[in-house]
Structures are given as C-alpha cells and as structure tokens.
Design an enzyme around this catalytic site. Sequence first.
Site, short mmCIF file in Angstrom:
data_model
loop_
_atom_site.label_atom_id
_atom_site.label_comp_id
_atom_site.label_asym_id
_atom_site.label_seq_id
_atom_site.Cartn_x
_atom_site.Cartn_y
_atom_site.Cartn_z
N PRO A 83 -77.18 9.01 -74.91
CA PRO A 83 -75.94 8.88 -74.11
C PRO A 83 -74.76 8.17 -75.54
O PRO A 83 -75.31 7.69 -75.66
CB PRO A 83 -76.05 8.28 -73.50
CG PRO A 83 -77.28 7.65 -72.85
CD PRO A 83 -78.28 8.72 -73.98
N ASP A 89 -55.44 25.72 -79.75
CA ASP A 89 -54.50 25.58 -79.53
C ASP A 89 -53.20 25.92 -79.46
O ASP A 89 -53.32 26.96 -80.47
CB ASP A 89 -54.56 24.38 -79.58
CG ASP A 89 -53.90 23.07 -80.54
OD1 ASP A 89 -52.90 24.22 -81.45
OD2 ASP A 89 -53.06 22.18 -80.27
#
Lengths: 141, 141, 141, 141
Positions: free
Chosen positions: D60, D18
């Site tokens: 999941p 970032d």
Amino acid sequence: MAALTNRRQLRIEWGQCDPAGIVFYPQYLMIFDSCTGHLFARIGHSALEMREKFGIIGMPLVEAGARFLLPCRFDDEITVESGVEEWGRSSFTVRHRIIKGDKLAVEGFEKRVWAGADPAKPGAIKPQKIPAEIIAALSAD
Amino acid sequence: MAALTNRRQLRIEWGQCDPAGIVFYPQYLMIFDSCTGHLFARIGHSALEMREKFGIIGMPLVEAGARFLLPCRFDDEITVESGVEEWGRSSFTVRHRIIKGDKLAVEGFEKRVWAGADPAKPGAIKPQKIPAEIIAALSAD
Amino acid sequence: MAALTNRRQLRIEWGQCDPAGIVFYPQYLMIFDSCTGHLFARIGHSALEMREKFGIIGMPLVEAGARFLLPCRFDDEITVESGVEEWGRSSFTVRHRIIKGDKLAVEGFEKRVWAGADPAKPGAIKPQKIPAEIIAALSAD
Amino acid sequence: MAALTNRRQLRIEWGQCDPAGIVFYPQYLMIFDSCTGHLFARIGHSALEMREKFGIIGMPLVEAGARFLLPCRFDDEITVESGVEEWGRSSFTVRHRIIKGDKLAVEGFEKRVWAGADPAKPGAIKPQKIPAEIIAALSAD
C-alpha cells in the site's frame, strides 16, 4: 489571509476500490481534481464560465502529491476540504484534506497554473497573472 | 467477407479490479476502445493520422454492449480479438472477444460512426461515407 | 408492476471527458454502476449492509449495454433515472436513462445476478433466489 | 548502489486524455502503479506470486507525488523508467520517469509499505521487513 474552504460529502464508490478493498490511490487524485472544480464553483465560477470570462484555457498541473494516512473503503463517507493555500503570480496551490469520521485519511495538494493560449505559438499555453478578484474570492472565509 | 482480426495480449492490472477481485466491468469497455484503436493501427492508420488523412474528427459511439461469461482477475493474461463485423454506409460494428486460457470470458461490440465536422453547424458532427479502402483493409484476413 | 425510479442529479466531470470534449463512453457505465448502488440505497440497503443482511457477495454483471443519443460535455448537468425493469429468479435488469435538459442522452441496462458464495467451490459464486422484499421494495413507485 | 531500472514503451490512449487533449493527470499515477508491478515482474515476481511467496498482502501507498514538465497527448509514444531509489526497513520508494522523445515529461514517486496481515487485528495490515533478496534483485543493474 485565511483560505476559503469548500467541503464536500462523498461516498466511496465500488469502482474506486481495488482488490484489497481500499481506494485505488490514483482515484484520490481524481477526487482532488473534481474538488478543485467545486471550489471555483463555490465562488460563482463554473469551470466553463471561468474559462470564458477570464480568457484562460485551463489550469494545468505543475505538481501534485498526496500522503495516505488511513485507508478508505467502499461505502465509506468522507468529507473533502479544499482551499487555495499559496498564491504565486500565475500559479497557485490547492490543499485537499480527506476526512473519514473525525480522522484525517488523506492529505494532498495540486499546484496549478492559470493558463491562457500562447499568442506566439498555436497550441501552446502561456501562464497568465491570476486576477485579483479570484484571489480575493478564494481568500475570504 | 471475413473480418481482419487483431489480437492483443494483455494482463489485467490491479487498478482495473474491484473489491470482489475481478475486473470492474466498465474497464472492459475501456479495453474495447483501446483495441479498436489498435485494430486501425494494424492497417497502418494511427488514430491521429486517420483523422487527418480522411478528414474525420473521430468515430463516436452509437451503441455498445458486452456479455460477461467468466470473471477476469488481477494478473490474468487475456487475449483480445477485435474485428469489424458489420459495415453500414457511415457506421460500423467492431466485435471484441476476450479470451482467458482457452475460454471466452467477455464478448462485446461497439457500433461507431465515421464522423466529420458538420459544415452547417459549428461544433456538431456529421456522419460520412466510410472510405472503400478502409473497408477493404479491415476485411482482408 | 411499475419500477421504483431513483433520480440523481450529476454534473459531468473534466476527467470523464475525452479530447473530443465529450464523455468517454465507458464512463457512462461507471455512472450506471454507481446509480445502481444509489437505487438500492434508496430502499434502505447500502451496498455493504445488503451484502451482510442477505448473505450475498455481490451483484456481478451478466450483460450490459448502452445507446448513445446525444453527447454530454464537461459541466453538463444530467439526471440519471434508474429502476429495475425485469426480475428473474436470481437475475434482474436495471434500466438507466440519462437526461440532459429535457432530452434523452443515453439509455442503457445492466443485467446482474444476485450472487452468494458457492459452498461447494471456494472462491466461486452461486446465483441465489432474489428475496421477495427486495423485489417488492423496488417495484413500488 | 544503483537501482535496477525497468523501461516500458507505452502509447497514450484516447481514454487517458481530457478535453484539453492532454493526459488527465491522475492517469499518470495509474501508469506509475502499473509500472511498479512490471518492475517486480522483471525480477521474476508477478504481483500475485509475490504476495504468496513472501506472505504479504500488498504494497500500500504511504505517499505519492509527481511533477508535470511537458504535456503528453493522445497517441504519443512514451517510455517509462522505474526503479527503487530508497529502501527503508519496511518501506521503499519507487521513482518513475516518463520520457517523450528525448525529453523528461513527468517524474514522480511512490512510497510504499511491504505489508502483511496484522495477526493481532483482523483486517488490518502490519509493515514487515523487506526481504534481502528483493532488495538485492532490485539493486543490481
């Protein structure tokens, strides 16, 4: 002291979903990060202005977590509710709740540090005391 | 003058694929970006070292494009071939070819600028002449 | 025949930017993909409804490209203008223009196929004729 | 019973970082997801083969979390150590540790479900008993 809660309506994007047709879980953390920015914008501080006004260089993460209760799929409309629920001296915890229809789909948190540059070590950060006005603005509901 | 071609073996990740089960197309551009870094690393310049050694601040994009010939799916093994095929004074074009099995799946390019800081404008960049040793190293095959 | 142009206001997110402080270029393609969805939603077809109503399984990419004219930074407000500028029998090209202030920052395109399932080959897709009502709705301005 | 630990050497990519020059935190979760795939590949089950062999449709997430101890930057070499540290009947927890140099930079977990299709509800999943051979293979060190 209740937390100011910011609510955003979002729609799940194609590129956020995986071959199972549901949101690829790290994408939820991206949503959290974005919603924290919107929470601060809500009290009048865009992310950049905040950095300048308060002399911080950012709000890096210490910890993050999420529980996934219901899958969200492409094109689902969701509401993200975000608010700061714990304040330390220089750290704080943002809670995020993602609601689909009237059900909680995901809940999570980001523990962040209010961080300035460390004058003693170039390139390093140093936790700073969170300004009272920030705490006040995010506490009023 | 032939281009040095770097080859990488990659496997398509779950998080790169969309609900149609194929790679979400912007992910191919992420692969391109990463493979350009590996191409320069191949000639002995990690991205960071290159920045320091040659006084550039990066190689920002001017243009990029891709043609998608065959879909790639989760767990597919691909080979990415990357090489610089055109040299300007301060810009260059990296070609990428993604091969699946023995077939071309994606081909694309990145046109980038060899960019330093602009001494006249803080925060701005200024194209610089690409060093001859960079061109030579990426041209030998 | 003029293209219907959809306009979206977006704000550049922290997570879309790279260490140079500007948008990591594949993120622009993610924006394109999202804006194509919004363009179709504008004429009353959410991505999912469209798939069901017209019997297609998606609009996979044939080609995409972008030119980067001005960098966008974290917190920049941008406007994305999207419209279909070329129609083939079963393919079409969406043009996207990203405006920052009053200047063009990025322009690009996505060439996509109107694709149904191939009845002869399970798992494969087959280009289909684009419905006249889709072309009409996206052409009126 | 010790956990089989899989180790991967990775290098931080430009696109994972970032504007503060450090890894954007959701990217660590993408690394976790990928490393879980590699852990299962280590015991001879590619993600796709596993789905077919054991009749599951995926694994999941139920919960995930991470603590961020040291920032990782572009081009940093990291080692990711992954292993299953808790087994339930149909759920399991993968621990991931990201090491930079000789220091722990990030640690986290993914709690996942061994999930098949629910025969009673099309489109829904149903937790299934984790096969003993999976547990055995991931427990031997």
